[in-house]
Design a protein around this motif. Structure first.
Motif, PDB file in Angstrom:
ATOM      1  N   GLN A 134       0.844  -1.190   0.000  1.00  0.00           N
ATOM      2  CA  GLN A 134       0.000   0.000   0.000  1.00  0.00           C
ATOM      3  C   GLN A 134       0.877   1.237   0.000  1.00  0.00           C
ATOM      4  O   GLN A 134       1.696   1.425   0.904  1.00  0.00           O
ATOM      5  CB  GLN A 134      -0.945   0.015   1.202  1.00  0.00           C
ATOM      6  N   ALA A 135       0.692   2.031  -1.024  1.00  0.00           N
ATOM      7  CA  ALA A 135       1.403   3.303  -1.135  1.00  0.00           C
ATOM      8  C   ALA A 135       0.490   4.414  -0.633  1.00  0.00           C
ATOM      9  O   ALA A 135      -0.743   4.259  -0.639  1.00  0.00           O
ATOM     10  CB  ALA A 135       1.810   3.545  -2.578  1.00  0.00           C
ATOM     11  N   PRO A 136       1.050   5.529  -0.203  1.00  0.00           N
ATOM     12  CA  PRO A 136       0.224   6.632   0.293  1.00  0.00           C
ATOM     13  C   PRO A 136      -0.811   7.062  -0.735  1.00  0.00           C
ATOM     14  O   PRO A 136      -0.494   7.259  -1.908  1.00  0.00           O
ATOM     15  CB  PRO A 136       1.253   7.730   0.556  1.00  0.00           C
ATOM     16  N   ARG A 183      -4.786  -0.761  -1.158  1.00  0.00           N
ATOM     17  CA  ARG A 183      -3.917  -1.912  -0.970  1.00  0.00           C
ATOM     18  C   ARG A 183      -3.993  -2.821  -2.195  1.00  0.00           C
ATOM     19  O   ARG A 183      -5.073  -3.068  -2.724  1.00  0.00           O
ATOM     20  CB  ARG A 183      -4.323  -2.672   0.287  1.00  0.00           C
ATOM     21  N   GLU A 184      -2.853  -3.324  -2.595  1.00  0.00           N
ATOM     22  CA  GLU A 184      -2.754  -4.162  -3.799  1.00  0.00           C
ATOM     23  C   GLU A 184      -2.181  -5.521  -3.436  1.00  0.00           C
ATOM     24  O   GLU A 184      -1.167  -5.606  -2.737  1.00  0.00           O
ATOM     25  CB  GLU A 184      -1.843  -3.477  -4.822  1.00  0.00           C
ATOM     26  N   GLY A 185      -2.807  -6.565  -3.901  1.00  0.00           N
ATOM     27  CA  GLY A 185      -2.248  -7.901  -3.747  1.00  0.00           C
ATOM     28  C   GLY A 185      -1.127  -8.088  -4.754  1.00  0.00           C
ATOM     29  O   GLY A 185      -1.349  -7.950  -5.951  1.00  0.00           O
ATOM     30  N   VAL A 186       0.063  -8.380  -4.274  1.00  0.00           N
ATOM     31  CA  VAL A 186       1.248  -8.438  -5.123  1.00  0.00           C
ATOM     32  C   VAL A 186       1.581  -9.860  -5.535  1.00  0.00           C
ATOM     33  O   VAL A 186       1.808 -10.139  -6.711  1.00  0.00           O
ATOM     34  CB  VAL A 186       2.445  -7.802  -4.384  1.00  0.00           C
ATOM     35  N   ASP A 242       7.123   1.015  -7.221  1.00  0.00           N
ATOM     36  CA  ASP A 242       7.085  -0.136  -6.320  1.00  0.00           C
ATOM     37  C   ASP A 242       7.188   0.283  -4.851  1.00  0.00           C
ATOM     38  O   ASP A 242       7.019  -0.546  -3.953  1.00  0.00           O
ATOM     39  CB  ASP A 242       8.230  -1.104  -6.628  1.00  0.00           C
ATOM     40  N   ALA A 243       7.470   1.534  -4.614  1.00  0.00           N
ATOM     41  CA  ALA A 243       7.605   2.016  -3.242  1.00  0.00           C
ATOM     42  C   ALA A 243       6.267   1.933  -2.519  1.00  0.00           C
ATOM     43  O   ALA A 243       5.242   2.375  -3.044  1.00  0.00           O
ATOM     44  CB  ALA A 243       8.117   3.452  -3.236  1.00  0.00           C
ATOM     45  N   GLN A 272       3.261  -6.792  10.331  1.00  0.00           N
ATOM     46  CA  GLN A 272       3.228  -5.380  10.670  1.00  0.00           C
ATOM     47  C   GLN A 272       3.617  -4.468   9.516  1.00  0.00           C
ATOM     48  O   GLN A 272       3.444  -3.274   9.612  1.00  0.00           O
ATOM     49  CB  GLN A 272       4.147  -5.093  11.866  1.00  0.00           C
ATOM     50  N   GLY A 273       4.151  -4.999   8.443  1.00  0.00           N
ATOM     51  CA  GLY A 273       4.541  -4.193   7.306  1.00  0.00           C
ATOM     52  C   GLY A 273       6.001  -3.789   7.348  1.00  0.00           C
ATOM     53  O   GLY A 273       6.581  -3.602   8.424  1.00  0.00           O
ATOM     54  N   THR A 274       6.573  -3.674   6.165  1.00  0.00           N
ATOM     55  CA  THR A 274       7.950  -3.213   6.040  1.00  0.00           C
ATOM     56  C   THR A 274       8.007  -2.215   4.883  1.00  0.00           C
ATOM     57  O   THR A 274       7.416  -2.440   3.825  1.00  0.00           O
ATOM     58  CB  THR A 274       8.928  -4.398   5.824  1.00  0.00           C
ATOM     59  N   GLN A 275       8.673  -1.104   5.117  1.00  0.00           N
ATOM     60  CA  GLN A 275       8.681  -0.008   4.158  1.00  0.00           C
ATOM     61  C   GLN A 275       9.707  -0.252   3.064  1.00  0.00           C
ATOM     62  O   GLN A 275      10.879  -0.549   3.345  1.00  0.00           O
ATOM     63  CB  GLN A 275       9.016   1.311   4.873  1.00  0.00           C
TER      64      GLN A 275
END
Length: 120
Positions: free
Chosen positions: A38-40, A44-47, A89-90, A112-115
């Motif tokens: 999910q980008a700002p 949300r996108e399933g990759v 891709d960010a 939890q997510g990773t940037q």
């Protein structure tokens, strides 16, 4: 039950990163692990996704040929190898687990997510 996503960071365009999703409290044997981003300001996108049941994989059209998902059941960890990264891709990348096969929906557990930042 926990999913720990890691491996994000800052990379230049064209670079590579490998994300890891380590599962604890359950085994991957009967689960599918999906990667989402999910980008700002974006949905949300399933990759990508991998199913431990039959090894089947899924990739969004936007990352086909660029990302590779793999699983090491002995380590209870799923990896997402990301090559030729582009600024688009960010995003924050999340891993999630669901029983059975890959799907865009129905995930029971989330990390939890990773940037991931792609910038020169």
């Amino acid at each position: 039950v926990q999913l720990q996503a890691s491996g994000g960071g800052l990379v230049q365009p064209g670079g590579s990163l490998r994300l890891s999703c380590a599962a604890s409290g359950f085994t991957l044997d009967y689960y599918a692990i999906g990667w989402f981003r999910q980008a700002p300001g974006k949905e949300r996108e399933g990759v990508s996704c991998i199913s431990s049941s039959d090894g089947s994989t899924y990739y969004a059209d936007s990352v086909k040929g660029q990302f590779t998902i793999s699983s090491d059941n002995a380590k209870n960890t799923v990896y997402l190898q990301m090559n030729s990264l582009k600024p688009e891709d960010a995003a924050v990348y999340y891993c999630a687990a669901r029983l059975g096969y890959c799907s865009l929906y129905g995930y029971d557990y989330w990390g939890q997510g990773t940037q991931v930042t792609v910038s020169s």
